[in-house]
Design a protein around this motif. Structure first.
Motif, PDB file in Angstrom:
ATOM      1  N   GLU A  28      16.369  38.502  76.728  1.00  9.93           N
ATOM      2  CA  GLU A  28      15.517  39.676  76.496  1.00  9.93           C
ATOM      3  C   GLU A  28      15.457  40.044  75.015  1.00  9.93           C
ATOM      4  O   GLU A  28      14.434  40.542  74.529  1.00  9.93           O
ATOM      5  N   LYS A  29      16.542  39.784  74.269  1.00 13.95           N
ATOM      6  CA  LYS A  29      16.561  40.089  72.829  1.00 13.95           C
ATOM      7  C   LYS A  29      15.498  39.291  72.085  1.00 13.95           C
ATOM      8  O   LYS A  29      14.906  39.765  71.116  1.00 13.95           O
ATOM      9  N   LYS A  30      15.243  38.082  72.533  1.00 14.89           N
ATOM     10  CA  LYS A  30      14.235  37.248  71.879  1.00 14.89           C
ATOM     11  C   LYS A  30      12.848  37.883  71.929  1.00 14.89           C
ATOM     12  O   LYS A  30      12.023  37.688  71.037  1.00 14.89           O
ATOM     13  N   SER A  31      12.601  38.646  72.980  1.00 14.08           N
ATOM     14  CA  SER A  31      11.270  39.243  73.123  1.00 14.08           C
ATOM     15  C   SER A  31      11.185  40.690  72.654  1.00 14.08           C
ATOM     16  O   SER A  31      10.085  41.225  72.476  1.00 14.08           O
ATOM     17  N   THR A  32      12.338  41.328  72.427  1.00 15.71           N
ATOM     18  CA  THR A  32      12.303  42.751  72.049  1.00 15.71           C
ATOM     19  C   THR A  32      12.836  43.010  70.642  1.00 15.71           C
ATOM     20  O   THR A  32      12.227  43.742  69.864  1.00 15.71           O
ATOM     21  N   GLU A  37      13.156  41.958  63.849  1.00 11.26           N
ATOM     22  CA  GLU A  37      13.970  41.383  62.773  1.00 11.26           C
ATOM     23  C   GLU A  37      13.152  40.428  61.918  1.00 11.26           C
ATOM     24  O   GLU A  37      13.305  40.385  60.690  1.00 11.26           O
ATOM     25  N   THR A  38      12.279  39.670  62.559  1.00 10.94           N
ATOM     26  CA  THR A  38      11.411  38.752  61.812  1.00 10.94           C
ATOM     27  C   THR A  38      10.467  39.522  60.895  1.00 10.94           C
ATOM     28  O   THR A  38      10.239  39.131  59.738  1.00 10.94           O
ATOM     29  N   LYS A  39       9.948  40.627  61.393  1.00  9.81           N
ATOM     30  CA  LYS A  39       9.061  41.455  60.569  1.00  9.81           C
ATOM     31  C   LYS A  39       9.803  42.027  59.360  1.00  9.81           C
ATOM     32  O   LYS A  39       9.244  42.133  58.260  1.00  9.81           O
ATOM     33  N   ILE A  40      11.068  42.412  59.559  1.00 12.69           N
ATOM     34  CA  ILE A  40      11.865  42.947  58.451  1.00 12.69           C
ATOM     35  C   ILE A  40      12.136  41.856  57.412  1.00 12.69           C
ATOM     36  O   ILE A  40      12.075  42.097  56.200  1.00 12.69           O
ATOM     37  N   GLU A  41      12.423  40.632  57.892  1.00 13.27           N
ATOM     38  CA  GLU A  41      12.625  39.516  56.960  1.00 13.27           C
ATOM     39  C   GLU A  41      11.351  39.253  56.158  1.00 13.27           C
ATOM     40  O   GLU A  41      11.405  39.020  54.944  1.00 13.27           O
ATOM     41  N   ASN A  42      10.213  39.293  56.823  1.00 15.20           N
ATOM     42  CA  ASN A  42       8.943  39.102  56.135  1.00 15.20           C
ATOM     43  C   ASN A  42       8.670  40.235  55.143  1.00 15.20           C
ATOM     44  O   ASN A  42       8.090  40.026  54.071  1.00 15.20           O
TER      45      ASN A  42
END
Length: 469
Positions: A28-32, A37-42
């Motif tokens: 579930e973490k992969k979808s929520t 986190e990816t957006k924050i890295e970007n």
């Protein structure tokens, strides 16, 4: 025959463990959580790119300022000067100097008026003067009386120094027993500051001995600067509103030759174009890349479009002059370059035209003046980069809050599930224990009815438990 009833007696409770919860939580973490986190890295990558572009904009701005009408150090105002002779030349603002040569010659240097008293020994110096009144007049100013009664020489000197136009000091002028003198000097040089010393104390102290004690007579500086005769109280004269000339020697012809420093203009224009090209490359790299972390390339393109508009525009009172008429070239990549030979020729033959393009006037501001205002405003309130930065800050705050919320919800959900699994595991274990006796009966039974009924009961029970999860 079946060995068990849907896992009955097969350790069903063991399946509801922490490992299963961790797997469900990770899935579930992969979808929520991970998308946030990816957006924050970007966002971090975008900030790095925008900061790099912002730094280049700042560098570009500092270079553009050299062509700002309201900058006293404008590249088009730079001068060089060479001197001959002994006179000293200086200017607070070299850009205000008029090109040409200034010639000087001096026949008399300005002096202060200086008197010394007769000599005295240490005992006399430290005793009270008690010689009556000492009267000092500076030029045409009102004379000032100083009563020497009850004052040492040092105290008398301190009192004289409180007045204006004259300085007094007790000085040791030799190494013998009578080595001290009371020295009086006009604060300024020139005949207008000549001292008149009278009174009973003046005679007693020897100030009326013009031959021995009037050591330097006040006089004006007399000389010629560009053929104009000067007779002034100071050895320093200001000409052209900004050039100071200081006389140091007599009958010595000195000159200063002032000319425009056109070489610096070429260097500064070339530096400005280089920084512009680097800025173009930085923005294009992000705007044309499908993998760029920059989310709003349209703002960057808009910024570059407006900068190009200023560089490519026409200037002057008639709006008929542009940089491409005087040696600036553009290649197929959009980079600008300077043809130094053509530009140097324009500086020598069309200096005013180039200055009108790059600097301009108050009525018709030039490229540098207008571009400086625009670029300077990019980081100002409601400027493009300011707005971009504000939007990025707001986005980061939202992402951070979303990440905290998503993690808290995920942790809360699976903490509850862990508690439920523990309860359900106990229930299933109890059921398995209760059905252990029946298992043997079922195994020995030939009645499909009994076998099927018990399986249905067990299936309904387990389903209710799992649906509760």
């Amino acid at each position: 025959m079946a060995n068990g009833v849907l896992g009955l007696g097969g350790g069903g409770s063991a399946a509801l463990n922490q490992d299963l919860i961790d797997k469900l939580k990770a899935a579930e973490k992969k979808s929520t959580v991970e998308p946030i986190e990816t957006k924050i890295e970007n966002w971090d990558l975008e900030l790095e790119k925008i900061s790099e572009i912002g730094t280049k904009v700042t560098d570009f701005l500092e270079q553009v300022k050299l062509f700002d009408l309201y900058n006293s150090t404008s590249a088009f105002e730079q001068m060089t000067a060479s001197t001959t002779g002994s006179a000293l030349f200086d200017a607070v603002d070299v850009s205000e100097l008029t090109p040409g040569t200034v010639t000087t010659i001096f026949t008399q240097l300005a002096n202060k008026d200086v008197y010394q008293s007769g000599s005295m020994n240490t005992a006399t110096k430290d005793a009270d003067v008690d010689l009556g009144t000492l009267t000092i007049q500076v030029g045409s100013e009102t004379a000032v009386d100083f009563d020497t009664t009850g004052k040492t020489y040092d105290e008398l000197a301190d009192e004289i120094n409180l007045s204006t136009g004259v300085t007094a000091s007790v000085e040791q002028v030799g190494s013998g027993p009578d080595a001290f003198r009371l020295v009086l000097k006009s604060s300024e040089s020139g005949t207008d500051n000549a001292l008149t010393i009278t009174g009973a104390a003046s005679t007693s102290l020897g100030y009326d001995d013009e031959l021995n004690n009037h050591t330097l007579t006040a006089q004006n500086m007399i000389g010629e600067i560009d053929g104009i005769t000067y007779n002034v109280s100071s050895n320093t004269v200001t000409v052209q509103g900004n050039l100071t000339v200081t006389a140091t020697e007599l009958n010595n012809t000195s000159t200063i030759t002032i000319q425009r420093d056109t070489s610096s203009v070429i260097t500064q224009v070339d530096s400005m174009l280089t920084l512009y090209n680097e800025l173009v490359d930085l923005v294009d790299e992000e705007a044309l890349s499908a993998d760029s972390p920059v989310s709003d390339t349209s703002t960057l393109r808009s910024m570059m479009s407006q900068i190009k508009d200023y560089l490519f525009a026409d200037y002057g009172a008639s709006a008929d002059k542009n940089i491409f008429q005087y040696g600036i070239e553009i290649d197929k990549t959009g980079h600008l370059a300077i043809d130094t030979e053509t530009f140097a020729d324009a500086l020598n033959n069309n200096f005013d035209d180039l200055k009108e393009i790059f600097v301009g006037t108050a009525a018709n501001e030039g490229l540098g003046t207008q571009l400086k205002t625009f670029v300077d405003g990019l980081d100002g309130f409601e400027g493009l980069l300011y707005t971009y930065s504000e939007n990025m800050t707001a986005t980061k705050l939202t992402l951070d809050e979303d990440l905290i919320t998503a993690n808290e919800e995920l942790d809360s959900k699976y903490a509850l599930m862990s508690s439920q699994f523990a309860s359900y595991g106990a229930i299933i274990a109890q059921m398995e224990a209760s059905f252990s006796g029946l298992k043997q009966m079922i195994a020995e039974s030939t009645s499909w009815y009994v076998y099927l009924s018990l399986n249905i009961i067990y299936f309904i029970t387990i389903k209710k438990i799992i649906n509760g999860v």
